[in-house]
Design a protein around this motif. Structure first.
Motif, PDB file in Angstrom:
ATOM      1  N   SER A   1       0.830  -1.205   0.000  1.00 13.14           N
ATOM      2  CA  SER A   1       0.000   0.000   0.000  1.00 13.14           C
ATOM      3  C   SER A   1       0.869   1.261   0.000  1.00 13.14           C
ATOM      4  N   VAL A   2       1.941   1.227   0.785  1.00 16.02           N
ATOM      5  CA  VAL A   2       2.865   2.354   0.827  1.00 16.02           C
ATOM      6  C   VAL A   2       3.482   2.566  -0.554  1.00 16.02           C
ATOM      7  N   GLN A   3       3.861   1.471  -1.207  1.00 14.93           N
ATOM      8  CA  GLN A   3       4.435   1.569  -2.548  1.00 14.93           C
ATOM      9  C   GLN A   3       3.433   2.121  -3.548  1.00 14.93           C
ATOM     10  N   ASP A   4       2.166   1.661  -3.435  1.00  9.55           N
ATOM     11  CA  ASP A   4       1.117   2.177  -4.319  1.00  9.55           C
ATOM     12  C   ASP A   4       0.933   3.686  -4.122  1.00  9.55           C
ATOM     13  N   LEU A   5       0.898   4.122  -2.874  1.00  9.13           N
ATOM     14  CA  LEU A   5       0.757   5.552  -2.589  1.00  9.13           C
ATOM     15  C   LEU A   5       1.951   6.350  -3.106  1.00  9.13           C
ATOM     16  N   THR A   6       3.138   5.802  -2.962  1.00  8.51           N
ATOM     17  CA  THR A   6       4.344   6.457  -3.466  1.00  8.51           C
ATOM     18  C   THR A   6       4.279   6.601  -4.984  1.00  8.51           C
ATOM     19  N   ASN A   7       3.853   5.543  -5.649  1.00  4.72           N
ATOM     20  CA  ASN A   7       3.714   5.599  -7.110  1.00  4.72           C
ATOM     21  C   ASN A   7       2.681   6.640  -7.545  1.00  4.72           C
ATOM     22  N   LEU A   8       1.550   6.672  -6.851  1.00  7.90           N
ATOM     23  CA  LEU A   8       0.517   7.658  -7.164  1.00  7.90           C
ATOM     24  C   LEU A   8       1.025   9.084  -6.927  1.00  7.90           C
ATOM     25  N   ALA A   9       1.751   9.274  -5.840  1.00  6.27           N
ATOM     26  CA  ALA A   9       2.312  10.598  -5.530  1.00  6.27           C
ATOM     27  C   ALA A   9       3.287  11.035  -6.622  1.00  6.27           C
ATOM     28  N   ASN A  10       4.100  10.119  -7.090  1.00  7.38           N
ATOM     29  CA  ASN A  10       5.053  10.445  -8.156  1.00  7.38           C
ATOM     30  C   ASN A  10       4.336  10.778  -9.461  1.00  7.38           C
ATOM     31  N   GLU A  11       3.282  10.034  -9.769  1.00  8.39           N
ATOM     32  CA  GLU A  11       2.504  10.334 -10.975  1.00  8.39           C
ATOM     33  C   GLU A  11       1.861  11.713 -10.874  1.00  8.39           C
ATOM     34  N   LEU A  12       1.296  12.015  -9.707  1.00  8.52           N
ATOM     35  CA  LEU A  12       0.684  13.317  -9.490  1.00  8.52           C
ATOM     36  C   LEU A  12       1.724  14.427  -9.617  1.00  8.52           C
ATOM     37  N   LYS A  13       2.889  14.209  -9.054  1.00  6.03           N
ATOM     38  CA  LYS A  13       3.959  15.201  -9.143  1.00  6.03           C
ATOM     39  C   LYS A  13       4.320  15.469 -10.602  1.00  6.03           C
ATOM     40  N   ASN A  14       4.407  14.429 -11.421  1.00  6.21           N
ATOM     41  CA  ASN A  14       4.726  14.604 -12.838  1.00  6.21           C
ATOM     42  C   ASN A  14       3.645  15.390 -13.573  1.00  6.21           C
ATOM     43  N   VAL A  15       2.383  15.121 -13.248  1.00  9.10           N
ATOM     44  CA  VAL A  15       1.274  15.855 -13.855  1.00  9.10           C
ATOM     45  C   VAL A  15       1.365  17.326 -13.463  1.00  9.10           C
ATOM     46  N   VAL A  16       1.616  17.583 -12.190  1.00  6.31           N
ATOM     47  CA  VAL A  16       1.717  18.953 -11.696  1.00  6.31           C
ATOM     48  C   VAL A  16       2.887  19.674 -12.354  1.00  6.31           C
ATOM     49  N   LEU A  17       4.011  19.014 -12.464  1.00  2.23           N
ATOM     50  CA  LEU A  17       5.181  19.637 -13.084  1.00  2.23           C
ATOM     51  C   LEU A  17       4.901  19.980 -14.544  1.00  2.23           C
ATOM     52  N   THR A  18       4.169  19.141 -15.222  1.00  5.51           N
ATOM     53  CA  THR A  18       3.790  19.424 -16.606  1.00  5.51           C
ATOM     54  C   THR A  18       2.900  20.661 -16.657  1.00  5.51           C
ATOM     55  N   PHE A  19       1.957  20.755 -15.730  1.00  2.00           N
ATOM     56  CA  PHE A  19       1.066  21.916 -15.660  1.00  2.00           C
ATOM     57  C   PHE A  19       1.862  23.184 -15.388  1.00  2.00           C
ATOM     58  N   LYS A  20       2.793  23.123 -14.464  1.00  2.00           N
ATOM     59  CA  LYS A  20       3.532  24.313 -14.056  1.00  2.00           C
ATOM     60  C   LYS A  20       4.388  24.886 -15.175  1.00  2.00           C
ATOM     61  N   ILE A  21       4.878  24.069 -16.036  1.00  2.00           N
ATOM     62  CA  ILE A  21       5.725  24.553 -17.122  1.00  2.00           C
ATOM     63  C   ILE A  21       4.951  25.517 -18.023  1.00  2.00           C
ATOM     64  N   SER A  22       3.621  25.368 -18.060  1.00  4.13           N
ATOM     65  CA  SER A  22       2.813  26.231 -18.923  1.00  4.13           C
ATOM     66  C   SER A  22       2.644  27.646 -18.353  1.00  4.13           C
ATOM     67  N   LEU A  23       3.021  27.843 -17.105  1.00  6.46           N
ATOM     68  CA  LEU A  23       2.904  29.173 -16.526  1.00  6.46           C
ATOM     69  C   LEU A  23       3.983  30.075 -17.108  1.00  6.46           C
ATOM     70  N   ALA A  24       3.579  31.030 -17.851  1.00  8.56           N
ATOM     71  CA  ALA A  24       4.505  32.016 -18.405  1.00  8.56           C
ATOM     72  C   ALA A  24       3.679  33.192 -18.905  1.00  8.56           C
ATOM     73  N   VAL A  25       4.289  34.348 -18.867  1.00 10.59           N
ATOM     74  CA  VAL A  25       3.633  35.548 -19.339  1.00 10.59           C
ATOM     75  C   VAL A  25       4.239  35.861 -20.699  1.00 10.59           C
ATOM     76  N   LYS A  26       3.406  35.837 -21.707  1.00 10.36           N
ATOM     77  CA  LYS A  26       3.904  35.982 -23.067  1.00 10.36           C
ATOM     78  C   LYS A  26       3.723  37.404 -23.572  1.00 10.36           C
ATOM     79  N   TRP A  27       4.819  37.990 -24.052  1.00 12.67           N
ATOM     80  CA  TRP A  27       4.767  39.304 -24.689  1.00 12.67           C
ATOM     81  C   TRP A  27       4.292  39.115 -26.119  1.00 12.67           C
TER      82      TRP A  27
END
Length: 163
Positions: free
Chosen positions: A5-31
């Protein structure tokens, strides 16, 4: 079973982190060309602000560099004051009838920016709060500037050029 269960939660947390990191890269102010007012001094300052805002977003998204974030916020605080003073100088010089409302927007932004700076001072640099902070930062520093330039600064520039 617990370790699985701990391993499953760790895997889910890592997947969520990757999704979040992908989202964050889109933050930019474009001239864009649509933000050009035609008043060189104001346009130059706007471009500098956008560059620094993006540096702040990048420091928060990628580096988690607390010192770089503080340095960029400090620069932005001073530069925003300089920029607003420049615009207000033009408004008074040319007796712009929108001076009061335009200046009020500057004052509101300055208040909101000080509140954002206060949040950064208490920022714990954990992923969960980082998402919120970067989103708030992008909204205030990105969306506000784009809307303000379209709504106020382009009109100010048209007024100045008529004089």
């Amino acid at each position: 079973q617990i370790s699985a269960s701990v391993q499953d939660l760790t895997n889910l947390a890592n997947e969520l982190k990757n999704v979040v990191l992908t989202f964050k890269i889109s933050l930019a102010v474009k001239w864009s060309k649509g933000l050009i007012t035609g008043v060189d001094e104001i346009d130059s300052q706007h471009k500098e602000l956008f560059m620094r805002i993006n540096k702040l977003l990048e420091a928060g998204e990628k580096n988690h560099d607390k010192e770089k974030i503080k340095e960029t916020i400090g620069y932005l605080e001073g530069y925003v004051r300089t920029h607003f003073a420049t615009e207000e100088k033009h408004m008074t010089k040319y007796n712009d009838s929108n001076y009061t409302s335009h200046k009020a927007e500057h004052e509101k932004f300055a208040k909101d920016f000080r509140e954002l700076v206060g949040k950064f001072e208490g920022f714990d640099y954990k992923l969960s709060t980082e998402i919120i902070m970067m989103s708030d930062t992008e909204k205030l520093l990105g969306d506000w500037w784009i809307n303000h330039i379209h709504k106020n600064d382009i009109e100010l520039a048209k007024f100045i050029k008529k004089r």
